[in-house]
Scaffold this active site. Sequence first.
Site, PDB file in Angstrom:
ATOM      1  N   ASP A  16     -13.898   1.382   2.821  1.00 33.85           N
ATOM      2  CA  ASP A  16     -14.658   0.166   2.809  1.00 33.85           C
ATOM      3  C   ASP A  16     -14.357  -0.486   1.453  1.00 33.85           C
ATOM      4  O   ASP A  16     -15.006   0.177   0.370  1.00 33.85           O
ATOM      5  CB  ASP A  16     -16.103   0.364   3.101  1.00 33.85           C
ATOM      6  CG  ASP A  16     -16.931  -0.867   2.907  1.00 33.85           C
ATOM      7  OD1 ASP A  16     -16.639  -1.771   2.222  1.00 33.85           O
ATOM      8  OD2 ASP A  16     -17.779  -1.052   4.057  1.00 33.85           O
ATOM      9  N   HIS A  17     -13.486  -1.637   1.399  1.00 29.07           N
ATOM     10  CA  HIS A  17     -12.976  -1.827  -0.011  1.00 29.07           C
ATOM     11  C   HIS A  17     -14.070  -2.277  -1.023  1.00 29.07           C
ATOM     12  O   HIS A  17     -13.864  -2.228  -2.172  1.00 29.07           O
ATOM     13  CB  HIS A  17     -11.747  -2.812  -0.157  1.00 29.07           C
ATOM     14  CG  HIS A  17     -12.187  -3.977   0.502  1.00 29.07           C
ATOM     15  ND1 HIS A  17     -12.288  -4.667   1.612  1.00 29.07           N
ATOM     16  CD2 HIS A  17     -12.464  -5.165  -0.299  1.00 29.07           C
ATOM     17  CE1 HIS A  17     -12.498  -5.781   1.864  1.00 29.07           C
ATOM     18  NE2 HIS A  17     -12.789  -6.378   0.662  1.00 29.07           N
ATOM     19  N   HIS A  62     -19.600  -3.374   5.375  1.00 35.41           N
ATOM     20  CA  HIS A  62     -19.534  -3.823   3.785  1.00 35.41           C
ATOM     21  C   HIS A  62     -21.049  -4.109   3.283  1.00 35.41           C
ATOM     22  O   HIS A  62     -21.561  -3.656   2.471  1.00 35.41           O
ATOM     23  CB  HIS A  62     -18.899  -5.066   3.648  1.00 35.41           C
ATOM     24  CG  HIS A  62     -17.327  -4.827   3.997  1.00 35.41           C
ATOM     25  ND1 HIS A  62     -16.606  -3.875   3.665  1.00 35.41           N
ATOM     26  CD2 HIS A  62     -16.696  -6.233   4.551  1.00 35.41           C
ATOM     27  CE1 HIS A  62     -15.244  -4.068   4.154  1.00 35.41           C
ATOM     28  NE2 HIS A  62     -15.191  -5.308   4.847  1.00 35.41           N
TER      29      HIS A  62
HETATM   30  P1  NAP Z   1      -0.281  -6.353  10.325  1.00 36.33           P
HETATM   31  O1  NAP Z   1       0.149  -7.411   9.319  1.00 36.33           O
HETATM   32  O2  NAP Z   1      -0.424  -6.903  11.556  1.00 36.33           O
HETATM   33  O3  NAP Z   1       0.532  -5.118  10.190  1.00 36.33           O
HETATM   34  C1  NAP Z   1       0.411  -4.082  11.356  1.00 36.33           C
HETATM   35  C2  NAP Z   1       1.356  -2.907  10.999  1.00 36.33           C
HETATM   36  O4  NAP Z   1       1.414  -2.026  12.306  1.00 36.33           O
HETATM   37  C3  NAP Z   1       2.860  -3.455  10.805  1.00 36.33           C
HETATM   38  O5  NAP Z   1       3.308  -2.655   9.810  1.00 36.33           O
HETATM   39  C4  NAP Z   1       3.387  -3.001  12.358  1.00 36.33           C
HETATM   40  O6  NAP Z   1       4.626  -2.616  12.025  1.00 36.33           O
HETATM   41  C5  NAP Z   1       2.710  -1.593  12.427  1.00 36.33           C
HETATM   42  N1  NAP Z   1       2.565  -1.403  13.981  1.00 36.33           N
HETATM   43  C6  NAP Z   1       2.041  -2.070  14.795  1.00 36.33           C
HETATM   44  N2  NAP Z   1       2.278  -1.647  16.089  1.00 36.33           N
HETATM   45  C7  NAP Z   1       3.007  -0.549  15.875  1.00 36.33           C
HETATM   46  C8  NAP Z   1       3.540   0.438  16.699  1.00 36.33           C
HETATM   47  N3  NAP Z   1       3.520   0.596  17.908  1.00 36.33           N
HETATM   48  N4  NAP Z   1       4.264   1.317  16.118  1.00 36.33           N
HETATM   49  C9  NAP Z   1       4.318   1.512  14.729  1.00 36.33           C
HETATM   50  N5  NAP Z   1       3.899   0.720  13.869  1.00 36.33           N
HETATM   51  C10 NAP Z   1       3.170  -0.424  14.563  1.00 36.33           C
HETATM   52  O7  NAP Z   1      -1.714  -5.673  10.008  1.00 36.33           O
HETATM   53  P2  NAP Z   1      -2.424  -5.534   8.589  1.00 36.33           P
HETATM   54  O8  NAP Z   1      -3.286  -7.168   8.007  1.00 36.33           O
HETATM   55  O9  NAP Z   1      -1.512  -5.267   7.255  1.00 36.33           O
HETATM   56  O10 NAP Z   1      -3.887  -4.870   8.932  1.00 36.33           O
HETATM   57  C11 NAP Z   1      -3.574  -3.420   8.971  1.00 36.33           C
HETATM   58  C12 NAP Z   1      -4.861  -2.792   9.052  1.00 36.33           C
HETATM   59  O11 NAP Z   1      -5.786  -3.145   7.997  1.00 36.33           O
HETATM   60  C13 NAP Z   1      -5.907  -3.190  10.158  1.00 36.33           C
HETATM   61  O12 NAP Z   1      -6.566  -2.298  10.683  1.00 36.33           O
HETATM   62  C14 NAP Z   1      -6.894  -4.119   9.677  1.00 36.33           C
HETATM   63  O13 NAP Z   1      -8.135  -4.254  10.324  1.00 36.33           O
HETATM   64  C15 NAP Z   1      -6.973  -3.461   8.436  1.00 36.33           C
HETATM   65  N6  NAP Z   1      -7.304  -4.425   7.284  1.00 36.33           N
HETATM   66  C16 NAP Z   1      -8.343  -4.137   6.259  1.00 36.33           C
HETATM   67  C17 NAP Z   1      -8.794  -5.113   5.577  1.00 36.33           C
HETATM   68  C18 NAP Z   1      -9.931  -4.450   4.541  1.00 36.33           C
HETATM   69  O14 NAP Z   1     -10.655  -5.562   4.105  1.00 36.33           O
HETATM   70  N7  NAP Z   1      -9.931  -3.349   4.250  1.00 36.33           N
HETATM   71  C19 NAP Z   1      -8.072  -6.241   5.339  1.00 36.33           C
HETATM   72  C20 NAP Z   1      -7.126  -6.387   5.826  1.00 36.33           C
HETATM   73  C21 NAP Z   1      -6.555  -5.718   7.101  1.00 36.33           C
HETATM   74  P3  NAP Z   1       5.952  -3.262  12.707  1.00 36.33           P
HETATM   75  O15 NAP Z   1       5.575  -4.633  12.931  1.00 36.33           O
HETATM   76  O16 NAP Z   1       7.083  -2.965  12.017  1.00 36.33           O
HETATM   77  O17 NAP Z   1       5.804  -2.297  14.153  1.00 36.33           O
END
Ligand code: NAP
Length: 505
Positions: free
Chosen positions: A179-180, A242
Site C-alpha cells: 500500500d504505497h 489507502h
Molecule cells: P500494465 O502496464 O498493464 O502491465 C501489466 C504487466 O503484466 C505487463 O508487464 C505485461 O507484460 C504483464 N502481463 C500481462 N499478462 C501477462 C501474462 N499472461 N503473462 C505474463 N505477463 C503478463 O499494468 P501496471 O500499470 O504496470 O500495473 C501492474 C499492477 O500494479 C496492477 O496490479 C495494478 O493494479 C498495480 N498498480 C498499483 C498501483 C499502486 O498504487 N500501488 C499503481 C499502479 C498500478 P506483457 O504485456 O509483456 O505480457
Amino acid sequence: MEPATIVLFGATGDLAKRKIYPALYNMFLDGKLPQPFSLFGLGRREWTDESFQANIEKSIKQFSRRAPVDPESIKSFISAFRYRVLDVGCEEDYRKLLEQVEKREMELGIPQNRLFYLSVGPELFETIALQILGSGLGTVKGWKRLVIEKPFGHDLDSARLLNQTLSQAFTEQEIYRIDHYLGKPIVQRLESLQQAHPVFHDLWMDRKIANVQITANESVGVEERAGYYDRAGAIKDMFQNHMLQLLMMTAVYIPKESTSGKGSSKKTKVMEALKPLQKETVRNHVVRGQYSEGSIKGNAVAGYKAEPGIAPESMNDTFIAARLQIDNDDWQGVPFYIRTGKRLKEKSTRIVVEFQDAMEPASQESLAPNLLVFELSPEETITLQLHSSKPGRSETFQPIELDLGTNPMNSPEAYENLIWDALRGDPTFFAHWNEVELSWLWVTPILEAFAENKVPLLPYEAGSYGPAEADALLEADGFHWWFDDKQHLTSDRKGRTSYAYHTND
Ligand code: NAP
C-alpha cells in the site's frame, strides 16, 4: 542485507517503468541493494536482455528523482538485469526460468534468496503463486518472499479466496502487500513522532483530540483506467485500502523497536474497534458522489459519465466521505472523518488532528483551534498550529505555526522504502492479511448499501471540494474540514494560501 534475486512479473508494464526501476536505481545509488544483486524481468513481449536494459535506462532517465543520471552508475546498475519471456499460465516457462535463476545464483555465488514481485493485474496473482509453488521456484534453501500490488480482492469473499490461494505457496510472514501510502516518509514518521515527543505522546494518550480528518483529494479524473475504475469506484480504489490504512496508522501507537507482529496487531486492534455500520443506516455516516462537468485551474473538464470508457448511465462513486468511530478507550468520542475523490479542486493528501480547546467558551470566538497537520502530498510537511498571544496584546490570541519537519527534496520515495523493507524482511509498513480482511468486512455494508441505492449518488461539480453533504457530516458535530478554501479560520490567517509555506529547501 543478504544477497538476493528479484523475480519481477510485469517487467514490461507501466508500474515497473514509472516506479520500480527508478526506485531500484536510487536504492542502488544509496547502497540499499543487496550485493551482489540480480533481477529477472518477465513478460510476454519478445524482449532481449539488451532491449530490457535499454528500456530500464530510458525509464530511469524519465522518472528517477535524481537527475541528471550518471552514465557510469547506470551502466553498472543495469548489468544486473536479465529478461525472460514468460506467460504466467505456461508451466514450461517456469521450468526454464528456474534453471536460469539457479544458474545465475551459482555464477554469482549467492544463496537462494528470492523475492517474487507481482507487478501485474490482480487476475494473474493466483496463477503465478501456484506456478511458483508447482515449478519449484519457491523451494529455496534461503528465504522467499512475495511482494504483491493492490487491489487485494474486489470484496470480502474474493479477498479471502485470493489469500487462501496465496497461502498455499507463501506464509503470511512471506507476503508483502504493497500500500504505497505506507511507504510515504511522513506516514512512517507518525510512529516516531508519537514516541519521540512527550508532548504528542501525552496529547495522543490523554485524549485531548477533538477530531481527526483524513483527506486524499485528486484533481485528475479516471485517465486511462476507466474499465477498472468504473467497477471499483472511490470506495474500492482508495477507501478500503489507502484511507483505512492511514486511519490505522494515525490511531495506533506503535511501540518502539516495532516488529511487524506488534505494529500489525496494534493496527488490527484499531480495525476491530472500528464501529460497524449497518446497511440501513449507512447514509447517515457516508456521503457518495459523482463528478459532473466543471473546471479545474481554469480548464473545462467533462463529467464522469462523459469520460471515454464510462457508460452514460454509470452509478459509480468518484467521491466518498465518511464519519467513523473507533470504539476503544483511546478514541472514544473522537470522530474520524475521511474523504477521497476525483476531479476535486486540488490534489492534496493530509491528516489533520484537531485538538480540543482549552479556553473558556466565551473567549473562543476569535480563536482558531490547535491543529497538527501532516501533509503527505503534494508536499511532505508536518506542522503544529498553536494559539499564541499577540505581541503586546496578551488578551488576544493568534495562531502560530511550528514546522516539525519537512521531507527534504530528493529523499527516498515510497517505493524505495517499501522495496528496501521487503528485501530486508521488515513487513512493518505493509498491509497484513487481518487488516485487509477487517477492512473489507467493515466496508461490506457500504458496498451493499451502494449496490441497493440506499445512499444517494450526489453530483458534484468538477473543481469543487465534493458534495455539500460531505461538509454537513462534520457540521452536524460542530466541525468543518480544514484547509478547504471555503473555510473560516477566525484569525488573521485565512485558509490555505496563507497557511501554505515552503520548507523544501
Ligand atoms: P500494465 O502496464 O498493464 O502491465 C501489466 C504487466 O503484466 C505487463 O508487464 C505485461 O507484460 C504483464 N502481463 C500481462 N499478462 C501477462 C501474462 N499472461 N503473462 C505474463 N505477463 C503478463 O499494468 P501496471 O500499470 O504496470 O500495473 C501492474 C499492477 O500494479 C496492477 O496490479 C495494478 O493494479 C498495480 N498498480 C498499483 C498501483 C499502486 O498504487 N500501488 C499503481 C499502479 C498500478 P506483457 O504485456 O509483456 O505480457
